[in-house]
Design a protein around this motif. Sequence first.
Motif, PDB file in Angstrom:
ATOM      1  N   UNK A 124      60.357 -71.341 -44.904  1.00 50.90           N
ATOM      2  CA  UNK A 124      59.664 -70.322 -45.614  1.00 50.90           C
ATOM      3  C   UNK A 124      59.830 -69.090 -45.326  1.00 50.90           C
ATOM      4  N   UNK A 125      59.138 -67.917 -46.130  1.00 51.81           N
ATOM      5  CA  UNK A 125      59.038 -66.710 -45.753  1.00 51.81           C
ATOM      6  C   UNK A 125      58.195 -66.434 -44.677  1.00 51.81           C
ATOM      7  N   UNK A 126      58.737 -65.355 -43.869  1.00 48.46           N
ATOM      8  CA  UNK A 126      57.669 -64.971 -42.660  1.00 48.46           C
ATOM      9  C   UNK A 126      56.597 -64.268 -43.195  1.00 48.46           C
ATOM     10  N   UNK A 127      55.290 -64.423 -42.692  1.00 54.51           N
ATOM     11  CA  UNK A 127      54.355 -63.279 -43.270  1.00 54.51           C
ATOM     12  C   UNK A 127      54.328 -62.153 -41.971  1.00 54.51           C
ATOM     13  N   UNK A 128      53.587 -61.024 -42.282  1.00 51.49           N
ATOM     14  CA  UNK A 128      53.769 -59.765 -41.556  1.00 51.49           C
ATOM     15  C   UNK A 128      52.527 -60.112 -40.381  1.00 51.49           C
ATOM     16  N   UNK A 129      51.864 -60.968 -40.417  1.00 51.10           N
ATOM     17  CA  UNK A 129      51.031 -61.087 -38.941  1.00 51.10           C
ATOM     18  C   UNK A 129      51.709 -61.966 -38.197  1.00 51.10           C
ATOM     19  N   UNK A 130      52.379 -62.893 -38.365  1.00 54.81           N
ATOM     20  CA  UNK A 130      53.188 -63.848 -37.557  1.00 54.81           C
ATOM     21  C   UNK A 130      54.410 -62.877 -37.052  1.00 54.81           C
ATOM     22  N   UNK A 131      54.771 -62.015 -37.994  1.00 51.55           N
ATOM     23  CA  UNK A 131      56.054 -61.177 -37.655  1.00 51.55           C
ATOM     24  C   UNK A 131      55.449 -60.191 -36.441  1.00 51.55           C
ATOM     25  N   UNK A 132      54.383 -59.475 -36.551  1.00 47.77           N
ATOM     26  CA  UNK A 132      53.890 -58.619 -35.692  1.00 47.77           C
ATOM     27  C   UNK A 132      53.851 -59.255 -34.186  1.00 47.77           C
ATOM     28  N   UNK A 133      53.274 -60.492 -34.353  1.00 47.34           N
ATOM     29  CA  UNK A 133      53.306 -61.318 -33.180  1.00 47.34           C
ATOM     30  C   UNK A 133      54.597 -61.429 -32.431  1.00 47.34           C
ATOM     31  N   UNK A 134      55.468 -62.013 -33.150  1.00 48.92           N
ATOM     32  CA  UNK A 134      56.744 -62.116 -32.732  1.00 48.92           C
ATOM     33  C   UNK A 134      57.393 -60.878 -32.048  1.00 48.92           C
TER      34      UNK A 134
END
Lengths: 192, 192
Positions: B32-42
């Motif tokens: 699925x597409x990544x969301x910007x919250x989990x992207x920020x964690x990563x």
Amino acid sequence: MTDRLDAQFAFLTEADRLKSILRGTTLADASRRENSGEHSWHLALYAMVLADQAGDGVRIDRVIRMLILHDIVEIDAGDTPIHGAHDPSEQAAREQAAADRIFGLLPKDLEADFRALWDEFEAAESADAVFAKSLDRTQPVVQNLASSGGTWNEYAVTWPQLQTRVGSKIERGAPVVWTWLRARLKAFFPEA
Amino acid sequence: MTDRLDAQFAFLTEADRLKSILRGTTLADASRRENSGEHSWHLALYAMVLADQAGDGVRIDRVIRMLILHDIVEIDAGDTPIHGAHDPSEQAAREQAAADRIFGLLPKDLEADFRALWDEFEAAESADAVFAKSLDRTQPVVQNLASSGGTWNEYAVTWPQLQTRVGSKIERGAPVVWTWLRARLKAFFPEA
């Protein structure tokens, strides 16, 4: 250097799987379950925003690092909903094995650093870990307050359960936050 | 204290919406597409893992804080896929208005701190911001490498485009990382 970067990127790509681990709690708008990757981001932001609630000697940057790492073992061990039924010693054994494998993907120096931070969080004894744990308990309460009670309904949570499993941990690390939450919890738990 | 906590929790609950902002990039497994919250964690994890790639004078804990905040304006302004078509000045105006509103939910001292960090990231001039930007460009490349080219196919990205929009920024903040990536990009871009 290439071997080292190979290991660093192998860990970072494995860590991506935390975005597919679903928690008990939903988003604040109740549209779907939260995943442990975005939850970890949210907690790091909690630490930045609520830094003034930390006790003496708490180093917020260590708390942030702890919170970024705190759930990574769930990639192998899964999430354990706080109000669900589970065997704590079995869960702990699964998480230790997960920590061995996942942090073991890193170069040795980083493995040692990250494992020590994760162990410290799990032990919940240092001032930094106590504050980190209190935030980890606070965020789902705030999510549930925003979503009309969220998973408290689903798990039929009682006030004594919430007090024991959640409130006591928030109170230990962030007592004023617990007072603030308690005033809002009365709408859901009349005894609060 | 209650008014202050009201503002702190209003911001933290508003920030939850970042988990519903979808990016161009997918998860590493392409599910699925990544969301910007989990992207920020990563990205915060990227900073912890790749700290040894940072240039002189970079303070990793500031980089981590910057990365936790860097996408929060997308709650109002949306994500701008790096290989998609957009008007940069219009996007910048939307992001400034978003920063005013969203950081404006915080108590004044936190608003000033967070806004300064976000402005510094956007300006991409300080050593901390340059390194943070290089990580923000690195992570989608690694996601695409893991998912058979991911959004490079979707956006029909050419090597000169990738070099200009992504490579130059990674090279500026983390040159050895760009060398490592380039060797792996040859499988997708023969000119790399």
